[in-house]
Motif scaffolding. Sequence first.
Motif, short mmCIF file in Angstrom:
data_model
loop_
_atom_site.label_atom_id
_atom_site.label_comp_id
_atom_site.label_asym_id
_atom_site.label_seq_id
_atom_site.Cartn_x
_atom_site.Cartn_y
_atom_site.Cartn_z
N UNK A 234 6.43 -11.67 -7.38
CA UNK A 234 7.52 -12.96 -7.33
C UNK A 234 7.55 -13.74 -5.90
N UNK A 235 7.51 -12.74 -5.00
CA UNK A 235 7.86 -13.30 -3.75
C UNK A 235 6.55 -14.55 -3.31
N UNK A 236 5.39 -14.06 -3.76
CA UNK A 236 4.18 -14.89 -3.54
C UNK A 236 4.22 -15.99 -4.52
N UNK A 237 4.95 -15.90 -5.53
CA UNK A 237 4.91 -17.30 -6.27
C UNK A 237 6.29 -18.22 -5.71
N UNK A 238 7.16 -17.44 -5.24
CA UNK A 238 8.12 -18.17 -4.34
C UNK A 238 7.68 -19.13 -3.31
N UNK B 91 0.81 -1.29 -0.10
CA UNK B 91 0.14 0.03 0.11
C UNK B 91 0.77 1.23 0.01
N UNK B 92 1.98 1.02 0.51
CA UNK B 92 2.97 2.31 0.65
C UNK B 92 4.07 2.50 -0.43
N UNK B 93 4.04 1.35 -1.01
CA UNK B 93 5.20 1.09 -2.10
C UNK B 93 4.61 0.46 -3.43
N UNK B 94 3.48 1.00 -4.05
CA UNK B 94 2.85 0.44 -4.97
C UNK B 94 3.74 -0.20 -6.25
N UNK B 95 4.82 0.63 -6.37
CA UNK B 95 5.83 0.17 -7.42
C UNK B 95 6.61 -0.84 -7.33
N UNK B 96 6.34 -1.49 -6.34
CA UNK B 96 7.25 -2.89 -5.85
C UNK B 96 6.24 -3.99 -5.91
N UNK B 97 5.33 -3.88 -6.80
CA UNK B 97 3.99 -4.72 -6.70
C UNK B 97 4.49 -5.90 -7.60
N UNK B 98 5.45 -5.89 -8.61
CA UNK B 98 6.30 -6.96 -9.22
C UNK B 98 7.07 -7.76 -8.26
N UNK B 99 7.58 -7.03 -7.22
CA UNK B 99 8.54 -7.72 -6.29
C UNK B 99 7.65 -8.72 -5.35
#
Length: 310
Positions: free
Chosen positions: A240-244, A229-237
């Motif tokens: 990827x972590x959820x996939x991991x 919510x505070x860092x929307x630009x990190x959604x791809x990160x």
Amino acid sequence: MPTSSQSFSFHQSVIDEFRANGGKVGGPFEGGDLLLLTTTGARSGASRTTPLGYVRHGDSLLVVASDLGGPRHPGWYHNLLAHPVVRVELGAARFEALAVPAEGARRDELFAHVVRVAPGYADHQARTRRVVPVVVLERAEPEGWEGPARVRTLADKLLEVHTWLRGQLHHVRTEVEAHFAARAAHRGPGEPPAPGLGLQIRQRCLAFCQALEFHHTSEDGHLFPGIARHHPHLSDVFDRLAEEHRTVARLQDGLAALLAGVHIADPDRFRAELAEMSAELNAHLDHEEEALLPLLADVPWPPQRPRPTP
């Protein structure tokens, strides 16, 4: 014979007295070495606290599932087989521990040590046909852990959890090697003896998998959405972590299945598979730290409660 409600009432009175007096109690336990062991119910999932006598052995504590010589293992023992990480209260101190029942010759050696210190346990064993389990309680905090003062931020907390997970995985590999060494040293007719580290390896693997699952559930359900919510630009990160996390869940199942067959496994193939799984799991922890630690370095831990408005 006391009823279950009377027994519960007595145990609760001991627990209350223990906590009110920094671990000191009177009555039949006066002057004895007593701790409180809190386990997670094998079926209910509820916390259960039991007063138990203990014996020190090096840096570990030993508790004995004698149930005064009763015919069945007590409930707390079945609970720790299902949930190996327990909470110990010793005097005024509280800490998490890994509960590992001893097996074979090690169990006999530890039970003999217990009886030298507290001879009454020999009478308990004489009253029952079951082999009374001896459980080793090892502090679950990472090696070198100096207490909560070191954990000041959420980044510190994440790193502490990861250190513990890496330590448990290292212990699993060490104990697997000890098992293979014992197999290689076997001489004489017949099959090699059953693995003396079976329960030890199982408990560590179970503790590792349960802790990792809880850690990831907390991240996916609370930590990641809050940061995103505070860092929307990190959604791809975070994607990827959820996939991991899904990959790690598959590895957990594979690790448990692999360790279940350690007693019949080919050592070289087993080592290779375990090393590959360990490398993947450690790579996941490394990536998570790289992505998250800078974001969490200024978030206080434990979380600060908002001040009430006047």
